[in-house]
Design a protein around this motif. Structure first.
Motif, mmCIF file in Angstrom:
data_model
loop_
_atom_site.group_PDB
_atom_site.id
_atom_site.type_symbol
_atom_site.label_atom_id
_atom_site.label_comp_id
_atom_site.label_asym_id
_atom_site.label_seq_id
_atom_site.Cartn_x
_atom_site.Cartn_y
_atom_site.Cartn_z
ATOM 1 N N SER A 29 77.474 20.820 21.542
ATOM 2 C CA SER A 29 77.689 19.384 21.443
ATOM 3 C C SER A 29 77.461 18.674 22.777
ATOM 4 C CB SER A 29 79.121 19.123 20.972
ATOM 5 O OG SER A 29 79.334 17.745 20.860
ATOM 6 N N ARG A 31 77.471 14.117 24.140
ATOM 7 C CA ARG A 31 77.633 12.738 23.686
ATOM 8 C C ARG A 31 76.342 12.196 23.091
ATOM 9 N NH1 ARG A 31 80.134 9.894 28.668
ATOM 10 N NH2 ARG A 31 80.092 11.979 29.493
ATOM 11 N N ALA A 34 75.804 13.669 19.615
ATOM 12 C CA ALA A 34 76.731 13.052 18.662
ATOM 13 C C ALA A 34 76.272 11.637 18.304
ATOM 14 C CB ALA A 34 78.147 13.044 19.228
ATOM 15 N N SER A 35 75.743 10.899 19.266
ATOM 16 C CA SER A 35 75.236 9.552 18.998
ATOM 17 C C SER A 35 74.018 9.597 18.083
ATOM 18 C CB SER A 35 74.870 8.845 20.301
ATOM 19 O OG SER A 35 76.005 8.668 21.099
ATOM 20 N N LYS A 38 75.189 10.311 14.631
ATOM 21 C CA LYS A 38 75.766 9.114 14.008
ATOM 22 C C LYS A 38 74.666 8.212 13.459
ATOM 23 C CE LYS A 38 78.855 5.201 14.900
ATOM 24 N NZ LYS A 38 78.191 4.424 13.894
ATOM 25 N N VAL A 39 73.580 8.058 14.209
ATOM 26 C CA VAL A 39 72.447 7.250 13.739
ATOM 27 C C VAL A 39 71.830 7.893 12.495
ATOM 28 C CG1 VAL A 39 70.112 6.482 14.311
ATOM 29 C CG2 VAL A 39 71.939 6.205 15.976
ATOM 30 N N LYS A 41 73.291 9.765 10.315
ATOM 31 C CA LYS A 41 74.215 9.581 9.195
ATOM 32 C C LYS A 41 74.157 8.147 8.680
ATOM 33 C CE LYS A 41 78.947 9.821 7.655
ATOM 34 N NZ LYS A 41 80.325 9.787 8.018
ATOM 35 N N ASP A 42 74.163 7.178 9.592
ATOM 36 C CA ASP A 42 74.117 5.771 9.193
ATOM 37 C C ASP A 42 72.835 5.433 8.435
ATOM 38 O OD1 ASP A 42 76.559 5.443 10.396
ATOM 39 O OD2 ASP A 42 75.751 4.500 12.222
ATOM 40 N N ASP A 48 76.883 14.177 6.727
ATOM 41 C CA ASP A 48 78.038 14.040 7.607
ATOM 42 C C ASP A 48 77.831 14.894 8.852
ATOM 43 O OD1 ASP A 48 80.462 13.038 8.406
ATOM 44 O OD2 ASP A 48 81.672 14.357 7.155
ATOM 45 N N ARG A 50 80.301 16.587 12.372
ATOM 46 C CA ARG A 50 81.633 16.763 12.956
ATOM 47 C C ARG A 50 81.497 17.404 14.325
ATOM 48 N NH1 ARG A 50 84.505 20.011 9.095
ATOM 49 N NH2 ARG A 50 83.976 21.819 10.336
#
Length: 132
Positions: A29, A31, A34-35, A38-39, A41-42, A48, A50
């Motif tokens: 992992s 940052r 993870a960002s 998130k994009v 997923k959006d 998802d 985690r």
């Protein structure tokens, strides 16, 4: 052993997992990763993600998304800006992937966003990758 391009490693892991129809993919992992997750997923490319805090670095677990006949939602993923050759673009020159069917993930001063969001915010940045 250190890795020279962790984002390219992330994309390779996703590409390989999609090709063999894995439900999840696990990677170290950060940052930025993870960002990007998130994009993804959006925008509906993964179901998802985690971040699991274990050890020093932690682990990022992505749940991949498939259609009703087990066809992958992610058809392709490609790293654009590399450590040896960075690619930057202004807001009006951001690329459209497959005439808007895919997305470009851009690292801007306002965070990691899609090309559409960067155009709406009128900010340019580094073109990290394209997903379609």
């Amino acid at each position: 052993m250190s890795m020279s391009d962790p984002l390219a490693d992330m994309m390779t892991r996703i590409r390989n997992a999609v090709m063999v129809k894995f439900d999840t993919v696990v990677m170290p992992s950060s940052r930025n990763k993870a960002s990007i997750a998130k994009v993804l997923k959006d925008e509906g490319f993964i179901s998802d993600f985690r971040v699991i805090d274990e050890g020093i670095q932690g682990t990022l677990k992505l749940n991949l998304k498939y259609g009703p006949n087990r066809e992958s939602v992610i058809t392709g993923i490609k790293r654009i800006s590399k450590p040896g050759l960075r690619k930057y673009a202004k807001a009006d020159a951001l690329p459209k992937v497959l005439d808007g069917l895919g997305i470009s993930i851009i690292s801007t001063s306002k965070g990691i966003v899609t090309d559409r969001t960067a155009r709406a915010q009128n900010t340019g940045g580094e073109i990290l990758c394209e997903v379609w």
